[in-house]
Design an enzyme around this catalytic site. Sequence first.
Site, short mmCIF file in Angstrom:
data_model
loop_
_atom_site.label_atom_id
_atom_site.label_comp_id
_atom_site.label_asym_id
_atom_site.label_seq_id
_atom_site.Cartn_x
_atom_site.Cartn_y
_atom_site.Cartn_z
N HIS A 170 1.08 3.11 5.41
CA HIS A 170 0.09 3.97 4.76
C HIS A 170 -0.85 4.49 5.86
O HIS A 170 -1.07 3.80 6.85
CB HIS A 170 -0.70 3.11 3.76
CG HIS A 170 -1.61 3.84 2.85
ND1 HIS A 170 -2.86 4.27 3.25
CD2 HIS A 170 -1.47 4.22 1.55
CE1 HIS A 170 -3.45 4.87 2.22
NE2 HIS A 170 -2.63 4.86 1.19
N ASP A 219 -0.93 -5.79 5.75
CA ASP A 219 -1.50 -4.93 4.71
C ASP A 219 -0.85 -5.32 3.38
O ASP A 219 0.30 -4.98 3.12
CB ASP A 219 -1.22 -3.47 5.09
CG ASP A 219 -1.54 -2.49 3.96
OD1 ASP A 219 -1.89 -2.95 2.85
OD2 ASP A 219 -1.42 -1.28 4.18
N GLN A 222 0.07 -3.48 -1.54
CA GLN A 222 1.09 -3.37 -2.59
C GLN A 222 1.76 -4.71 -2.90
O GLN A 222 2.39 -4.85 -3.94
CB GLN A 222 2.18 -2.38 -2.17
CG GLN A 222 1.70 -0.95 -2.01
CD GLN A 222 1.27 -0.33 -3.34
OE1 GLN A 222 1.71 -0.73 -4.41
NE2 GLN A 222 0.39 0.65 -3.26
N LYS A 265 -5.43 -2.48 -7.33
CA LYS A 265 -3.97 -2.41 -7.52
C LYS A 265 -3.47 -3.69 -8.19
O LYS A 265 -2.29 -3.90 -8.39
CB LYS A 265 -3.28 -2.21 -6.17
CG LYS A 265 -3.68 -0.88 -5.52
CD LYS A 265 -2.89 -0.59 -4.30
CE LYS A 265 -3.50 0.51 -3.46
NZ LYS A 265 -3.17 1.86 -3.93
N CYS A 293 0.32 9.29 1.14
CA CYS A 293 -0.44 8.85 2.33
C CYS A 293 0.49 8.15 3.32
O CYS A 293 0.09 7.15 3.94
CB CYS A 293 -1.59 7.92 1.95
SG CYS A 293 -2.84 8.73 0.97
N1 PLP Z 1 -1.98 0.29 2.24
C1 PLP Z 1 -1.09 0.54 1.28
C2 PLP Z 1 0.32 0.07 1.46
C3 PLP Z 1 -1.46 1.22 0.13
O1 PLP Z 1 -0.56 1.46 -0.83
C4 PLP Z 1 -2.80 1.65 -0.01
C5 PLP Z 1 -3.21 2.43 -1.18
O2 PLP Z 1 -2.43 3.11 -1.80
C6 PLP Z 1 -3.69 1.34 1.01
C7 PLP Z 1 -3.25 0.67 2.12
C8 PLP Z 1 -5.13 1.72 0.91
O3 PLP Z 1 -5.73 1.05 -0.15
P1 PLP Z 1 -7.21 1.40 -0.63
O4 PLP Z 1 -7.18 2.90 -0.88
O5 PLP Z 1 -7.39 0.62 -1.88
O6 PLP Z 1 -8.14 1.04 0.46
#
Ligand code: PLP
Length: 414
Positions: free
Chosen positions: A131, A208, A211, A234, A372
């Site tokens: 992401h 990270d 998900q 999430k 993203c």
């Molecule tokens: N990393 C992953 C794999 C994600 O799917 C997301 C959000 O879609 C993020 C990071 C960023 O999360 P947040 O927008 O809640 O900070």
Amino acid sequence: MIESATIQNKLDVYSVRQQFPILNREVKGKPLVYLDNAATSQKPQVVIDALVNYYTDYNANVHRGIHTLAEEATMAFERTRDAVQQFINAESREQVIYTRGTTEGINLVSYTWGRQNIKAGDEIIVSTIEHHSNIVPWQILCEEKGAKLRVIPINDKGELLMEEFEKLLNPKTKLVSIVHASNALGTINPVKKIIDAAHKVGALVLIDGAQSTVHLDIDVQEMDCDFFVFSSHKLYGPTGIGILYGKKDLLDAMPPFQGGGEMIKEVTFEKTTYNDLPYKFEAGTPNIADTIALKAALDFVNEIGKEKIRRHEEELLAYATVQLGQIPGLRIIGRAKEKVSVISFVVDSLHPQDIGILLDNRGIAVRTGHHCAEPCMRFFEIPGTVRASFAMYNTKEEIDELVNGLQKAIKMLS
Ligand code: PLP
């Protein structure tokens, strides 16, 4: 006997659905079919109640007050830390830092640990399927320090090429920052192998978990990751609250992220001393209501049982993969062996956004675009995908609705 045990272990999706009030609404005159859970999940009534109860019954600032409301708010706020500690099996509650979400957790590490430890010539490894929030903070850091960002390539199923990863590792590698489960493709990465290999060259690993935390059992001690980040929203919890877990010696050695109230022990104009963990990283009045409601979300998930939820989602993913696979011209992007319940696809030359709009007209919410994860889309040479992502409350009937809606959309657009 076996039959009744099987039934007991099966998620009662219809009773689960009753606990999510939003699922009763209609969109464009049709019952809502919410398949955008990887972007954010819906919230059960217990989470909504926790928010309302805080503001109705004991709204007060935390930690500094001696009055009853302040004490009640502080206790509820801190109880979430204990619940998170258990949820991810952290060694101690001090290692659970409240953030705004995954993005802020990664930025916290890059601005504190990163600025203290990364120097010119060092290397940071990410993967092709990250992401943007796990790419850009490291790019900014590398640019500032003269360090190098290196990227693990993938195969056409969307799996990391582990041999290539091992070739990238060397004594200059200071950090491997890797997604546990990809939001764009669903791929579950072999994080334990990645962590063990990175540690052999002395590199730290940030996972990270944006998900993965909602779908998989998370045990940060067993994983042996150095940092783990995720977002509450999430995971059936509210937006605006997330978690950074870190190994204690690392967190202790890191400088603060932001200065202000709460993160200090003593302030004079000559010198300020910083608070102990976790408060060193929690400057200012925190997001009290959402933090308290995160515990309601964790309790809710625990009560149903992650194993049960996972089996249900795996069934949905398998069913959707077969059903969508039968639509002529539809190509599933991301066919990793290990996947969470995310299914991304493109249809011939049709633009994902056009498909998304037509599905919305039928009350079906999916995500379209690059998710993203532009470098990942670039690898597949596509502008974006349509993505359906499933949660504990989704049903096979909803997947049938999606398939039906897609067939109609394709007919209209072709
Ligand atoms: N990393 C992953 C794999 C994600 O799917 C997301 C959000 O879609 C993020 C990071 C960023 O999360 P947040 O927008 O809640 O900070």
